[in-house]
Design a protein around this motif. Structure first.
Motif, PDB file in Angstrom:
ATOM      1  N   MET A   1       1.030  -1.013   0.259  1.00 51.27           N
ATOM      2  CA  MET A   1       0.408  -0.362  -0.433  1.00 51.27           C
ATOM      3  C   MET A   1       1.181   1.364  -0.251  1.00 51.27           C
ATOM      4  O   MET A   1       0.468   2.808  -0.413  1.00 51.27           O
ATOM      5  CB  MET A   1      -1.037  -0.311   1.245  1.00 51.27           C
TER       6      MET A   1
ATOM      7  N   GLU B   1       1.032   4.247  -3.274  1.00 56.01           N
ATOM      8  CA  GLU B   1       0.196   5.784  -2.885  1.00 56.01           C
ATOM      9  C   GLU B   1       2.278   6.095  -3.379  1.00 56.01           C
ATOM     10  O   GLU B   1       1.794   7.501  -3.105  1.00 56.01           O
ATOM     11  CB  GLU B   1       0.637   5.682  -1.384  1.00 56.01           C
ATOM     12  N   ARG B   2       3.164   6.038  -3.540  1.00 60.19           N
ATOM     13  CA  ARG B   2       4.403   6.424  -3.999  1.00 60.19           C
ATOM     14  C   ARG B   2       4.795   6.725  -2.063  1.00 60.19           C
ATOM     15  O   ARG B   2       5.078   8.146  -2.319  1.00 60.19           O
ATOM     16  CB  ARG B   2       5.080   6.617  -4.683  1.00 60.19           C
TER      17      ARG B   2
ATOM     18  N   PRO C   1      -0.023   5.538   2.921  1.00 59.93           N
ATOM     19  CA  PRO C   1      -1.227   5.517   1.987  1.00 59.93           C
ATOM     20  C   PRO C   1      -2.323   6.391   3.601  1.00 59.93           C
ATOM     21  O   PRO C   1      -2.038   6.742   4.173  1.00 59.93           O
ATOM     22  CB  PRO C   1      -1.307   4.308   1.583  1.00 59.93           C
TER      23      PRO C   1
ATOM     24  N   TRP D   1      -2.685  -3.443  -3.075  1.00 58.24           N
ATOM     25  CA  TRP D   1      -2.781  -2.401  -4.449  1.00 58.24           C
ATOM     26  C   TRP D   1      -4.140  -1.751  -4.708  1.00 58.24           C
ATOM     27  O   TRP D   1      -3.972  -0.527  -5.299  1.00 58.24           O
ATOM     28  CB  TRP D   1      -1.795  -2.993  -5.325  1.00 58.24           C
TER      29      TRP D   1
ATOM     30  N   ILE E   1      -5.249   1.336  -2.783  1.00 60.14           N
ATOM     31  CA  ILE E   1      -4.893   2.022  -3.310  1.00 60.14           C
ATOM     32  C   ILE E   1      -5.623   2.945  -4.052  1.00 60.14           C
ATOM     33  O   ILE E   1      -5.627   3.733  -4.464  1.00 60.14           O
ATOM     34  CB  ILE E   1      -3.210   2.436  -2.836  1.00 60.14           C
ATOM     35  N   THR E   2      -5.136   1.650  -5.087  1.00 60.78           N
ATOM     36  CA  THR E   2      -5.276   2.331  -7.216  1.00 60.78           C
ATOM     37  C   THR E   2      -6.813   1.985  -7.400  1.00 60.78           C
ATOM     38  O   THR E   2      -7.014   2.578  -8.689  1.00 60.78           O
ATOM     39  CB  THR E   2      -3.636   1.820  -7.510  1.00 60.78           C
TER      40      THR E   2
END
Length: 333
Positions: free
Chosen positions: A68, A72-73, A76, A193, A196-197
């Motif tokens: 996560m 989010e880089r 999150p 993943w 988040i996306t």
């Protein structure tokens, strides 16, 4: 975040792994297994919690949270993290509880699992099954309403795969049970993943591959220690049906593949030097332990003297530290 085939992660008794029970201890364990269920509220709660195999769930959290951060880089959103962990824990618990229902006959025969609630008659089979199905429904609905449909679909797929493909179809029929059954234990990566996306990409698929390839050697070295247990229960784990040399050799092949896949994440996800350095160092240590096992078995060392649990415990450390690097790297890079 759902189940390991067991995967994916395992529940150990308090007894020293692989050590034969002393006569009095064995008698006490058998008496405990035949004892009536505890009637206190606290005892009942502990029994139902034990059905979810909390130690297995801990391992799943290790692979979910870092993904996560990577998706989010950065850090999150906390509400999404907490909701994903809550429903993911319920999802994993659901699959594990249903697995306890399915495996209640072999759990009673194995030293490693005979302290589980159904083996000790602390919970009835019917109640364990209802508990598991209820958790599955609540976790899927929770993901669908509070997170997103893709995460809900991943969670439900993992539960169904673990129950119907691994537990009912593969576990008692093939020595490749943990190879393909381990797919369920890889799903936390994709679910984290997706939470988040709202979509999938090559990055989580590479991490899915890392967990998938890591699972066989991790599980097989544990099964080497409990070979007699699996043999008595007639579960055809690879160490039961193959020589120790073959088990160690195949484990090393999967270890090489795991390390290679971990390094593939570096270019695919654009990871920074922190992840790269950690992946290389951890990979070398992991491979060195695999080669130690191979040298030992080639030298004629056998049984407990091979110390397969050393590899098993190191594999846990390897995965935990690698995924920690997955979380930390985007914060620094």
């Amino acid at each position: 975040m759902t189940v390991l085939s067991n995967k994916r992660g395992v529940e150990l008794d308090e007894q020293v792994p692989g050590a034969p029970a002393a006569p009095l201890e064995a008698a006490a364990a058998e008496a405990g297994a035949a004892a009536p269920a505890e009637r206190s509220l606290g005892g009942s709660v502990r029994a139902y919690v034990a059905l979810t195999k909390p130690r297995v769930i801990e391992l799943l959290l290790i692979t979910t949270i870092p993904v996560m951060f990577l998706a989010e880089r950065g850090v999150p959103p906390l509400p999404v993290v907490l909701l994903t962990l809550a429903f993911g824990t319920m999802s994993a618990g659901a699959a594990n509880a249903i697995n306890c229902y399915i495996d209640r006959d072999i759990d009673a025969k194995m030293r490693r699992t005979r302290r589980r609630p159904l083996a000790r008659h602390q919970v009835t089979p019917a109640r364990a099954l209802i508990f598991g199905i209820t958790l599955a429904a609540l976790s899927t609905a929770g993901f669908l309403v509070a997170v997103n449909p893709l995460a809900a679909a991943g969670s439900l797929f993992a539960i169904l795969f673990y129950v119907f493909v691994y537990s009912l179809l593969l576990k008692r029929r093939t020595s490749q049970n943990v190879v393909w059954g381990g797919i369920a234990g890889c799903m936390p990566v994709l679910i984290g993943w997706a939470a988040i996306t709202g979509e999938l990409a090559w990055t989580p698929l590479v991490l899915f591959g890392v967990v998938f390839l890591w699972t066989p050697p991790h599980t097989w070295t544990l099964a080497m220690r409990y070979r007699e247990d699996y043999a008595v229960a007639k579960v055809p784990m690879l160490p039961v049906v193959a020589t120790e040399r073959r088990v160690v050799t195949e484990s090393l092949v999967y270890t090489y593949a795991t390390v290679a896949c971990s390094l593939l994440l570096w270019p695919v996800a654009g990871m920074g030097p922190v992840y790269g350095a950690v992946a290389v160092v951890l990979g070398l240590v992991f491979l060195a332990e695999g080669h130690r096992l191979l040298r030992a078995v080639r030298a004629g060392v056998t049984g407990v003297h091979l110390r397969p649990m050393r590899f098993f415990h190191l594999s846990n450390v390897y995965l935990a530290l690698l995924f920690t690097a997955v979380a930390v790297d985007p914060l620094l890079h």
